[in-house]
Write a protein that holds these residues in place. Sequence first.
Motif, PDB file in Angstrom:
ATOM      1  N   GLN A   1     -21.273  28.244   8.449  1.00 47.06           N
ATOM      2  CA  GLN A   1     -21.710  26.995   8.584  1.00 47.06           C
ATOM      3  C   GLN A   1     -22.644  26.301   8.110  1.00 47.06           C
ATOM      4  OE1 GLN A   1     -23.179  27.552  12.998  1.00 47.06           O
ATOM      5  NE2 GLN A   1     -21.531  26.385  13.826  1.00 47.06           N
ATOM      6  N   ARG A   2     -22.740  25.077   7.828  1.00 46.57           N
ATOM      7  CA  ARG A   2     -22.817  24.283   6.714  1.00 46.57           C
ATOM      8  C   ARG A   2     -24.464  24.061   7.015  1.00 46.57           C
ATOM      9  NH1 ARG A   2     -18.257  19.513   6.599  1.00 46.57           N
ATOM     10  NH2 ARG A   2     -16.464  21.979   5.582  1.00 46.57           N
ATOM     11  N   THR A   3     -25.400  23.665   6.320  1.00 49.10           N
ATOM     12  CA  THR A   3     -26.701  23.382   7.110  1.00 49.10           C
ATOM     13  C   THR A   3     -27.011  22.031   6.050  1.00 49.10           C
ATOM     14  OG1 THR A   3     -28.162  24.276   4.886  1.00 49.10           O
ATOM     15  CG2 THR A   3     -27.184  25.362   7.020  1.00 49.10           C
ATOM     16  N   VAL A   4     -27.698  21.116   6.853  1.00 49.45           N
ATOM     17  CA  VAL A   4     -28.284  20.004   5.841  1.00 49.45           C
ATOM     18  C   VAL A   4     -29.217  20.213   4.766  1.00 49.45           C
ATOM     19  CG1 VAL A   4     -30.192  17.995   6.033  1.00 49.45           C
ATOM     20  CG2 VAL A   4     -28.881  19.449   7.958  1.00 49.45           C
ATOM     21  N   ARG A   5     -29.695  21.274   4.384  1.00 52.80           N
ATOM     22  CA  ARG A   5     -30.105  21.789   3.222  1.00 52.80           C
ATOM     23  C   ARG A   5     -28.788  21.615   2.291  1.00 52.80           C
ATOM     24  NH1 ARG A   5     -33.341  23.116  -0.385  1.00 52.80           N
ATOM     25  NH2 ARG A   5     -34.690  24.969  -0.972  1.00 52.80           N
ATOM     26  N   GLY A   6     -28.084  22.200   2.616  1.00 55.21           N
ATOM     27  CA  GLY A   6     -26.878  22.692   1.971  1.00 55.21           C
ATOM     28  C   GLY A   6     -26.435  21.917   1.558  1.00 55.21           C
ATOM     29  N   SER A   7     -25.765  20.714   2.172  1.00 52.20           N
ATOM     30  CA  SER A   7     -25.387  19.369   1.788  1.00 52.20           C
ATOM     31  C   SER A   7     -26.082  18.824   1.108  1.00 52.20           C
ATOM     32  CB  SER A   7     -25.382  18.141   3.094  1.00 52.20           C
ATOM     33  OG  SER A   7     -24.394  18.550   4.116  1.00 52.20           O
ATOM     34  N   LEU A   8     -27.225  18.847   1.472  1.00 51.15           N
ATOM     35  CA  LEU A   8     -28.257  17.631   0.223  1.00 51.15           C
ATOM     36  C   LEU A   8     -28.334  18.018  -1.249  1.00 51.15           C
ATOM     37  CD1 LEU A   8     -30.323  15.411  -0.402  1.00 51.15           C
ATOM     38  CD2 LEU A   8     -32.199  17.146   0.465  1.00 51.15           C
ATOM     39  N   PHE A   9     -28.108  19.592  -1.131  1.00 47.49           N
ATOM     40  CA  PHE A   9     -28.249  20.499  -2.562  1.00 47.49           C
ATOM     41  C   PHE A   9     -27.006  20.093  -2.977  1.00 47.49           C
ATOM     42  CE2 PHE A   9     -26.402  24.320  -4.690  1.00 47.49           C
ATOM     43  CZ  PHE A   9     -27.666  24.070  -5.960  1.00 47.49           C
ATOM     44  N   LEU A  10     -25.542  20.198  -2.365  1.00 46.17           N
ATOM     45  CA  LEU A  10     -24.544  19.582  -3.224  1.00 46.17           C
ATOM     46  C   LEU A  10     -24.618  18.729  -3.469  1.00 46.17           C
ATOM     47  CD1 LEU A  10     -21.881  22.054  -1.396  1.00 46.17           C
ATOM     48  CD2 LEU A  10     -22.959  22.360  -3.581  1.00 46.17           C
ATOM     49  N   ASP A  11     -25.273  17.619  -2.600  1.00 46.83           N
ATOM     50  CA  ASP A  11     -25.294  16.205  -3.139  1.00 46.83           C
ATOM     51  C   ASP A  11     -25.698  15.610  -3.998  1.00 46.83           C
ATOM     52  OD1 ASP A  11     -23.918  15.040  -0.496  1.00 46.83           O
ATOM     53  OD2 ASP A  11     -25.020  14.753   0.294  1.00 46.83           O
ATOM     54  N   GLU A  12     -27.186  16.094  -4.046  1.00 48.15           N
ATOM     55  CA  GLU A  12     -27.980  15.964  -5.987  1.00 48.15           C
ATOM     56  C   GLU A  12     -27.477  16.468  -7.233  1.00 48.15           C
ATOM     57  OE1 GLU A  12     -31.377  17.936  -4.906  1.00 48.15           O
ATOM     58  OE2 GLU A  12     -32.035  16.753  -3.251  1.00 48.15           O
ATOM     59  N   PHE A  13     -26.480  18.043  -6.661  1.00 45.95           N
ATOM     60  CA  PHE A  13     -25.960  18.878  -7.920  1.00 45.95           C
ATOM     61  C   PHE A  13     -24.629  17.412  -7.855  1.00 45.95           C
ATOM     62  CE2 PHE A  13     -22.293  20.701  -8.737  1.00 45.95           C
ATOM     63  CZ  PHE A  13     -22.641  21.418 -10.003  1.00 45.95           C
ATOM     64  N   SER A  14     -23.761  17.244  -7.648  1.00 48.87           N
ATOM     65  CA  SER A  14     -22.519  16.504  -7.482  1.00 48.87           C
ATOM     66  C   SER A  14     -22.913  14.821  -7.972  1.00 48.87           C
ATOM     67  CB  SER A  14     -21.634  15.541  -6.293  1.00 48.87           C
ATOM     68  OG  SER A  14     -22.242  15.411  -5.067  1.00 48.87           O
ATOM     69  N   ASP A  15     -23.993  14.487  -7.806  1.00 51.10           N
ATOM     70  CA  ASP A  15     -25.189  13.257  -8.740  1.00 51.10           C
ATOM     71  C   ASP A  15     -24.921  13.836  -9.851  1.00 51.10           C
ATOM     72  OD1 ASP A  15     -24.130  11.581  -6.334  1.00 51.10           O
ATOM     73  OD2 ASP A  15     -26.378  11.765  -5.746  1.00 51.10           O
ATOM     74  N   ARG A  16     -25.649  14.717 -10.134  1.00 49.73           N
ATOM     75  CA  ARG A  16     -26.259  15.183 -11.344  1.00 49.73           C
ATOM     76  C   ARG A  16     -24.918  15.371 -12.476  1.00 49.73           C
ATOM     77  NH1 ARG A  16     -29.707  20.258 -10.942  1.00 49.73           N
ATOM     78  NH2 ARG A  16     -29.493  19.221  -8.946  1.00 49.73           N
ATOM     79  N   VAL A  17     -23.697  16.151 -11.916  1.00 46.90           N
ATOM     80  CA  VAL A  17     -21.820  16.297 -12.684  1.00 46.90           C
ATOM     81  C   VAL A  17     -22.463  14.514 -12.917  1.00 46.90           C
ATOM     82  CG1 VAL A  17     -20.059  16.550 -12.419  1.00 46.90           C
ATOM     83  CG2 VAL A  17     -22.108  17.767 -11.455  1.00 46.90           C
ATOM     84  N   VAL A  18     -22.044  13.102 -12.243  1.00 46.48           N
ATOM     85  CA  VAL A  18     -21.488  12.565 -12.353  1.00 46.48           C
ATOM     86  C   VAL A  18     -21.957  11.392 -13.291  1.00 46.48           C
ATOM     87  CG1 VAL A  18     -21.188   9.746 -11.115  1.00 46.48           C
ATOM     88  CG2 VAL A  18     -20.532  12.121  -9.570  1.00 46.48           C
ATOM     89  N   GLU A  19     -23.479  12.275 -13.201  1.00 45.90           N
ATOM     90  CA  GLU A  19     -24.631  11.231 -14.199  1.00 45.90           C
ATOM     91  C   GLU A  19     -23.801  11.545 -15.802  1.00 45.90           C
ATOM     92  OE1 GLU A  19     -28.378  11.670 -13.911  1.00 45.90           O
ATOM     93  OE2 GLU A  19     -28.517  11.107 -11.373  1.00 45.90           O
ATOM     94  N   ALA A  20     -24.017  13.038 -15.361  1.00 46.85           N
ATOM     95  CA  ALA A  20     -23.148  13.607 -16.411  1.00 46.85           C
ATOM     96  C   ALA A  20     -22.124  12.923 -17.671  1.00 46.85           C
ATOM     97  CB  ALA A  20     -23.328  15.218 -16.720  1.00 46.85           C
ATOM     98  N   ALA A  21     -21.076  13.003 -16.383  1.00 44.84           N
ATOM     99  CA  ALA A  21     -19.800  12.373 -16.919  1.00 44.84           C
ATOM    100  C   ALA A  21     -20.296  10.869 -17.378  1.00 44.84           C
ATOM    101  CB  ALA A  21     -19.120  12.934 -15.316  1.00 44.84           C
TER     102      ALA A  21
END
Lengths: 116, 116
Positions: free
Chosen positions: B91-111
């Motif tokens: 199952q997912r966790t809050v912390r996991g969701s947060l981690f991936l949110d931040e990660f995807s933001d970083r990718v979008v920024e880089a893009a």
Amino acid sequence: MSVRLRPIQALRLWQEVGLSMVRRNAVDLTQRQMVILLTIYLEPPPHTVRGLAAKLGVTKPVITRALDAMGELDLVSRRRDPADRRNVIIQRTVRGSLFLDEFSDRVVEAAVALAP
Amino acid sequence: MSVRLRPIQALRLWQEVGLSMVRRNAVDLTQRQMVILLTIYLEPPPHTVRGLAAKLGVTKPVITRALDAMGELDLVSRRRDPADRRNVIIQRTVRGSLFLDEFSDRVVEAAVALAP
DNA sequence: CCCGATCGTTTCACATCCGTATCATCTTTC
DNA sequence: GAAAGATGATACGGATGTGAAACGATCGGG
């Protein structure tokens, strides 16, 4: 023209590319090794151990060992700087170029497949 | 609308994101661990050990150990399937969701930064 | 010259990951 | 119910990465 990419697409892109790399057991590099390789091929030479270490924010042995591993795979090569023989100049190889070409193609494919 | 990304931009994107992850020493996951995490969060549940192992083309211990490591970081959680108690539901966790949110933001920024 | 500074490498102890094989538990089949 | 099958976890040996510290080679200023 900037690359438009939404957060969910970024995650799907990473999953797809990562998946294809995990499945192909061919060349599996550490994240650090991959960043080093990309830096060598994307940024203007010359590249040195200390320069890469500073750019990545890691210690020099990390770079040395990564170069050992990737040199074994013929993805990069090293030679002494004739001007200052303390330096080591890191150079690209044909195989390294080919590897990154194939990798980038896979990323582009995955990106196109995101929203057909 | 598909995501238009040229090979050289793909490489720069990977370098930039990888660089930011190497520099932030916070959470460093293996490529396999990252793919597992992304699969858990992107694909519809339920997720099981053998299902993930089959999808990634790796052995079950790889999944078990990755879940151990990511569970320790509170990025995923496990519980027994009450219907068939041999199964483990991931199952997912809050912390996991947060981690991936931040990660995807970083990718979008880089893009976005690729071609300003 | 020569002694300190610089550069890349090596050494050491430790941690982590891998695949194979095996295990304990649970379910299904007969 | 007992045996066979399925599922996830664990033990083991080997490989590899890491950080800290020390090392040898080379350069350069006094």
